[in-house]
Write a protein that holds these residues in place. Structure first.
Motif, PDB file in Angstrom:
ATOM      1  N   GLY A 106     -19.865  -7.313   4.221  1.00 43.52           N
ATOM      2  CA  GLY A 106     -19.786  -5.873   4.068  1.00 43.52           C
ATOM      3  C   GLY A 106     -21.133  -5.195   4.094  1.00 43.52           C
TER       4      GLY A 106
ATOM      5  N   GLU B  76       0.863  -1.188   0.000  1.00 42.28           N
ATOM      6  CA  GLU B  76       0.000   0.000   0.000  1.00 42.28           C
ATOM      7  C   GLU B  76       0.898   1.236   0.000  1.00 42.28           C
ATOM      8  OE1 GLU B  76      -3.379  -0.298  -0.067  1.00 42.28           O
ATOM      9  OE2 GLU B  76      -3.832   1.845   0.056  1.00 42.28           O
TER      10      GLU B  76
ATOM     11  N   LEU C 209     -15.092  -7.104  -0.954  1.00 44.03           N
ATOM     12  CA  LEU C 209     -14.132  -7.677  -1.908  1.00 44.03           C
ATOM     13  C   LEU C 209     -13.594  -9.014  -1.423  1.00 44.03           C
ATOM     14  CD1 LEU C 209     -12.090  -4.517  -2.996  1.00 44.03           C
ATOM     15  CD2 LEU C 209     -13.625  -5.871  -4.412  1.00 44.03           C
ATOM     16  N   ASN C 210     -13.454  -9.123  -0.100  1.00 44.53           N
ATOM     17  CA  ASN C 210     -12.940 -10.367   0.471  1.00 44.53           C
ATOM     18  C   ASN C 210     -14.026 -11.406   0.691  1.00 44.53           C
ATOM     19  OD1 ASN C 210     -10.383  -9.279   0.507  1.00 44.53           O
ATOM     20  ND2 ASN C 210     -10.607  -8.461   2.582  1.00 44.53           N
ATOM     21  N   GLY C 211     -15.252 -11.060   0.253  1.00 40.88           N
ATOM     22  CA  GLY C 211     -16.346 -12.012   0.363  1.00 40.88           C
ATOM     23  C   GLY C 211     -16.853 -12.193   1.770  1.00 40.88           C
ATOM     24  N   ALA C 212     -16.616 -11.174   2.616  1.00 43.35           N
ATOM     25  CA  ALA C 212     -17.038 -11.301   4.019  1.00 43.35           C
ATOM     26  C   ALA C 212     -18.351 -10.580   4.278  1.00 43.35           C
ATOM     27  CB  ALA C 212     -15.961 -10.754   4.937  1.00 43.35           C
TER      28      ALA C 212
ATOM     29  N   ARG D 240     -15.963  -1.872   1.874  1.00 39.93           N
ATOM     30  CA  ARG D 240     -15.599  -2.294   0.516  1.00 39.93           C
ATOM     31  C   ARG D 240     -14.599  -3.457   0.552  1.00 39.93           C
ATOM     32  NH1 ARG D 240     -16.515   0.018  -4.243  1.00 39.93           N
ATOM     33  NH2 ARG D 240     -14.935  -0.233  -5.853  1.00 39.93           N
ATOM     34  N   GLN D 241     -13.618  -3.332   1.458  1.00 42.23           N
ATOM     35  CA  GLN D 241     -12.629  -4.409   1.599  1.00 42.23           C
ATOM     36  C   GLN D 241     -13.316  -5.708   2.004  1.00 42.23           C
ATOM     37  OE1 GLN D 241     -10.184  -2.538  -0.038  1.00 42.23           O
ATOM     38  NE2 GLN D 241      -8.960  -4.057   1.028  1.00 42.23           N
ATOM     39  N   ALA D 242     -14.258  -5.571   2.953  1.00 37.61           N
ATOM     40  CA  ALA D 242     -14.973  -6.761   3.425  1.00 37.61           C
ATOM     41  C   ALA D 242     -15.755  -7.395   2.274  1.00 37.61           C
ATOM     42  CB  ALA D 242     -15.915  -6.377   4.564  1.00 37.61           C
TER      43      ALA D 242
END
Lengths: 143, 318
Positions: free
Chosen positions: B303, B226, B298-301, B294-296
């Protein structure tokens, strides 16, 4: 720094040092102006700066100094401007741009933004400028 | 009372020499970036800060001289007092800096320091001109004087703190040995502080000792995948020192004038930067929450959390 003479000397010395450093920076170079020549890259830049911005259709100015990117669902207009070696982004919802007008191939924007009151995007030709003016007219209070 | 030197005055020639060295290193290696317009803006802001310090410094001095008589103890000038004062001053700096990022009145002043999209040694000198007028010194500068540390000692260690912070404004220094990174504020930690990537927003407020961030839950390690993007959430696009100095004050005045109630006016003035009555603007908290959501996703968690209630950004342990 209670003595005014010492204070004046320090300030004069500091001013000289500042001028010298700016001159040295100019002299040795090593920077290049940012160029916006790829709408996808401009969209990616917007997506980095504005969480959730999904880039859709876009166009870059002919001189590489600006790019217009509509959000995929058309909700927002993204503007990327080259400023020196860096880029600056802004995102607008309908009605948030003060005015958009066309002057030949150039699109002129006015914003209620103290740090960025106006911007210009010189498109490839009059037709492209007009096409984009009509596409983004709804984002402006005056068009 | 010992005759204490002014550490900043002594350090100025060293600052200039290090900036020249960093410019040459940047040119030779490409591991740092300078741009004359940005350099000029940073250095002019720095000079203006010195001038305003001289012109307006009497306000803080008058306050500290006034409250000195109410001190709980008379700590005096022992060597250990300098050491204790330095550590406590850094602790106060942490909180002062944290509030400078979370109260718009103080952010309007501090935003100047974050307004460059570059990160080099000149950025360290990009400082505000109106600092004494924010009265932050009353809220954060008074504690040590009221404890009984001499005003001149507090000023001296405060200046040492600022001199330390100069060298950490650079991209040329990679991560330092583990124990240093654990205890001290370093270029790596401070790059995170100046970055606008959502994971880095409002992190690493430390001055000298990064332990305060570790203790109070605001630490974020610089991540290999990052890369820091420097500046502010809404970058200025100008190197005009007057715009850099006044833009957030202008924003506050415009917002307060348009407020529909006293509560709204107070929110615009003393709320976090980016606060708005309907949440239509993005504060750091909202940006971080949107990003985490958004991260969640994208990680399939999932969100599905509301932005305000979403979990804070992950804080990887070092």
């Amino acid at each position: 720094m209670d003595d005014p003479i010492i204070l004046a000397l320090v300030l004069a010395g500091a001013a000289l040092a500042v001028a010298g450093l700016i001159g040295f920076n100019r002299l040795i170079g090593g920077w290049s102006p940012a160029a916006l020549d790829d709408p996808e890259a401009a969209g990616a830049r917007l997506a980095e700066d504005v969480v959730g911005f999904e880039p859709g259709e876009g166009a870059c100015a002919a001189d590489g100094r600006a790019a217009l990117v509509l959000e995929a669902d058309g909700e927002r207009l993204g503007l990327v401007l080259a400023r020196g070696g860096r880029t600056v982004t802004r995102v607008f919802r309908p009605g948030e741009v003060d005015a958009v007008s066309r002057d030949g191939a150039a699109l002129d924007f006015r914003f209620s933004d103290f740090t960025l009151p106006r911007a210009r995007a010189i498109m490839a030709d009059d037709a492209e400028a007009e096409a984009w003016r009509s596409k983004i007219a709804r984002f402006a209070r005056q068009s | 009372m010992p005759n204490l030197p002014d550490p900043i005055l002594i350090a100025i020639p060293v600052f200039v020499a290090l900036i020249v060295a960093e410019m040459i290193y940047a040119r030779l290696t490409g591991h740092a970036r300078f741009e004359p317009g940005d350099t000029a803006a940073s250095l002019i802001m720095g000079m203006g800060n010195v001038v305003s310090g001289v012109a307006l410094g009497f306000i803080a001095l008058a306050w500290f001289t006034f409250i000195e008589r109410f001190a709980l103890f008379d700590i005096g000038w022992a060597w250990w007092a300098f050491a204790v004062c330095f550590v406590l001053d850094d602790f106060v700096y942490y909180w002062s800096h944290r509030f400078a990022h979370t109260v718009r009145w103080w952010w309007a002043d501090h935003v100047v320091h974050h307004s460059s999209q570059h990160y080099n040694l000149t950025t360290a000198l990009r400082q505000p001109w109106l600092n004494p007028l924010t009265l932050k010194f009353i809220f954060f500068g008074s504690w040590l004087v009221l404890l009984g540390f001499p005003v001149a000692m507090v000023a001296f260690v405060g200046a040492l703190n600022l001199v330390y912070q100069f060298w950490i404004h650079t991209e040329t220094v990679p991560r330092l040995p583990r124990w240093i990174e654990y205890v001290m504020n370093t270029p790596s930690h401070h790059r995170v502080h100046h970055a606008t990537n959502p994971v880095y927003l409002d992190r690493n407020y430390a001055g000298v000792f990064i332990v305060w961030d570790r203790l109070f839950g605001t630490f974020q390690k610089e991540l290999d995948d990052e890369k820091c993007r420097y500046g502010i959430v809404k970058n200025l696009g100008t190197d005009n020192p007057l715009t850099i100095c006044f833009h957030e004050w202008v924003g506050i005045v415009k917002d307060v004038r348009g407020a529909k109630s006293v509560r709204e006016a107070l929110g615009y003035w003393l709320g976090p930067p980016g606060w708005s009555p309907d949440g239509s603007r993005d504060s750091s908290k909202i940006i971080k929450a949107k990003w985490a959501e958004r991260q969640a996703a994208l990680n399939g968690a999932g969100g599905t959390a509301e932005p305000e209630a979403a979990a804070p950004a992950p804080q990887p342990a070092e």
